[in-house]
Design a protein around this motif. Structure first.
Motif, PDB file in Angstrom:
ATOM      1  N   HIS A   1      -3.597   3.282  -5.361  1.00  0.00           N
ATOM      2  CA  HIS A   1      -3.945   2.549  -4.152  1.00  0.00           C
ATOM      3  C   HIS A   1      -3.966   1.060  -4.458  1.00  0.00           C
ATOM      4  O   HIS A   1      -3.975   0.644  -5.624  1.00  0.00           O
ATOM      5  CB  HIS A   1      -5.305   3.007  -3.606  1.00  0.00           C
ATOM      6  CG  HIS A   1      -6.445   2.792  -4.565  1.00  0.00           C
ATOM      7  ND1 HIS A   1      -6.819   3.733  -5.491  1.00  0.00           N
ATOM      8  CD2 HIS A   1      -7.281   1.731  -4.743  1.00  0.00           C
ATOM      9  CE1 HIS A   1      -7.835   3.278  -6.202  1.00  0.00           C
ATOM     10  NE2 HIS A   1      -8.127   2.072  -5.774  1.00  0.00           N
TER      11      HIS A   1
ATOM     12  N   ARG B   1       0.821  -1.211   0.000  1.00  0.00           N
ATOM     13  CA  ARG B   1       0.000   0.000   0.000  1.00  0.00           C
ATOM     14  C   ARG B   1       0.859   1.267   0.000  1.00  0.00           C
ATOM     15  O   ARG B   1       0.510   2.268  -0.632  1.00  0.00           O
ATOM     16  CB  ARG B   1      -0.954  -0.027   1.195  1.00  0.00           C
ATOM     17  CG  ARG B   1      -2.074  -1.036   0.967  1.00  0.00           C
ATOM     18  CD  ARG B   1      -3.164  -0.984   1.981  1.00  0.00           C
ATOM     19  NE  ARG B   1      -4.308  -1.745   1.498  1.00  0.00           N
ATOM     20  CZ  ARG B   1      -5.057  -2.545   2.232  1.00  0.00           C
ATOM     21  NH1 ARG B   1      -4.794  -2.692   3.517  1.00  0.00           N
ATOM     22  NH2 ARG B   1      -6.083  -3.193   1.710  1.00  0.00           N
TER      23      ARG B   1
ATOM     24  N   ALA C   1      -7.885  -0.159   0.694  1.00  0.00           N
ATOM     25  CA  ALA C   1      -7.022   0.855   1.294  1.00  0.00           C
ATOM     26  C   ALA C   1      -7.812   1.687   2.307  1.00  0.00           C
ATOM     27  O   ALA C   1      -8.949   2.087   2.033  1.00  0.00           O
ATOM     28  CB  ALA C   1      -6.455   1.762   0.207  1.00  0.00           C
TER      29      ALA C   1
END
Length: 362
Positions: free
Chosen positions: A313, A304, A330
């Protein structure tokens, strides 16, 4: 057209309403589910099962108007057979995952296949929806033609909501004609070279309808008139792929039966197509000219962080329970989380519909 008569369809919707009202009264979570082909996607699978597969059928199809309306439990395969008979298609090529995958699950998951790079995402093709909210109210948004879509575009909001905002009972989709011809080309390239070429080609008027790089090989699909494909082939070079092999390849990529997708932990990264290679371990597969990148394995924090640095993301597409402790998607910023909570409150005030499927806080 549907073999289910309108009275039977109304009875089925009323039964859904009964289940939702009872769940809201008892504060008992419901798990909205079609074939279950995407049970692996998202986080929690909680609540009493509300099976949508009995609510089937194509309600309306107007090939000349380029739209089709189908009920949530209709298999995608059934819908695509009807379109194919008229030389038409779902241009966003939804991943089917199984022969029984349903239209409702297709919209709720919001996933698009290889042709997205040229044709757009599923949300670009949803013209209207009918759904039951957390109060069992029948809500309708959008229409059956593009000019009827006005005001707040709730139909698009439902794409990717994973059933957390309502039970989608019916959906109207824009359809498109199938391409007159298609040709696939193969190139042996490193990932860096493939990304550079894809970004260069993206700025040219080339009929590229799909791209995939994996393990040193880039494959392109060209779609359009035969003369346009011949001109593009002369510009691009590459080695032609036989129609049979190309058909099998793009089907495997679309339906994720390609060997790459067998990884126990699989990340889906959404990045700017111009983003460079990411310094992450694990096998990689690129689609959408580099806009969608798949990574096999990897620690949540590292993946991430790398995706965020690149301007995108990462979502945990498939993974074991330990990996999912980090959440499938995310984390949201505080302002975005507050917005999501307000939307959830409006559509599902009792919080009974697929709770936790998107985020633990919802």
């Amino acid at each position: 057209m549907s073999s289910v008569i309108p009275s039977e369809a109304r009875d089925r919707v009323q039964l859904f309403q009964h289940h939702i009202r009872a769940a809201a009264t008892n504060s008992s979570p419901l798990r909205i589910r079609g074939s279950g082909s995407k049970d692996f996607y998202g986080s929690a699978l909680e609540g009493d099962l509300l099976d949508t597969r009995t609510h089937t059928g194509i309600v309306a199809y107007e090939p000349t108007e380029l739209y089709v309306t189908a009920r949530c439990g209709t298999p995608i395969a059934e819908l695509e057979r009807a379109l194919d008979a008229q030389g038409q298609m779902l241009a966003f090529e939804p991943p089917r995952h199984s022969p029984d995958a349903t239209v409702g699950g297709m919209v709720a998951a919001g996933l698009s296949g290889p042709r997205r790079v040229q044709a757009g995402a599923i949300r670009d093709y949803v013209l209207g929806v009918e759904l039951l909210d957390g109060n069992a109210q029948v809500l309708r948004f959008g229409g059956r033609v593009i000019k009827n879509v006005a005001g707040y575009d709730v139909s698009r909001l439902l794409c990717g909501s994973l059933g957390t905002l309502g039970l989608i009972t019916e959906v109207t989709l824009k359809v498109l004609p199938r391409p007159a011809a298609e040709l696939s080309l193969r190139f042996e390239l490193s990932q860096a070279d493939a990304l550079a070429r894809l970004n260069r080609w993206a700025g040219q008027p080339l009929p590229i309808s799909a791209s995939c790089w994996h393990d040193g090989v880039l494959v392109l699909r060209l779609s359009g008139a035969a003369v346009a494909l011949a001109a593009a082939r002369a510009t691009l070079g590459g080695e032609p792929v036989s129609d049979v092999e190309a058909g099998e390849f793009w089907r495997a990529l679309r339906d994720q039966t390609h060997a790459f997708f067998g990884a126990a932990t699989l990340w889906r990264l959404s990045l700017p197509a111009s983003a460079p290679m990411l310094d992450l371990p694990g096998a990689t597969l690129l689609e959408w000219h580099g806009g969608q990148r798949w990574l096999a394995g990897g620690e949540a924090a590292n993946v991430r962080e790398a995706a965020a640095r690149a301007g995108g993301h990462a979502a945990l597409y498939r993974g074991d329970a330990i990996a999912r402790n980090a959440g499938a998607f995310a984390p949201l910023s505080e302002p975005m989380l507050a917005l999501h909570r307000r939307v959830k409150q409006v559509f599902d005030p009792a919080g009974i519909l697929n709770p936790g499927r998107l985020y633990a806080e919802l």
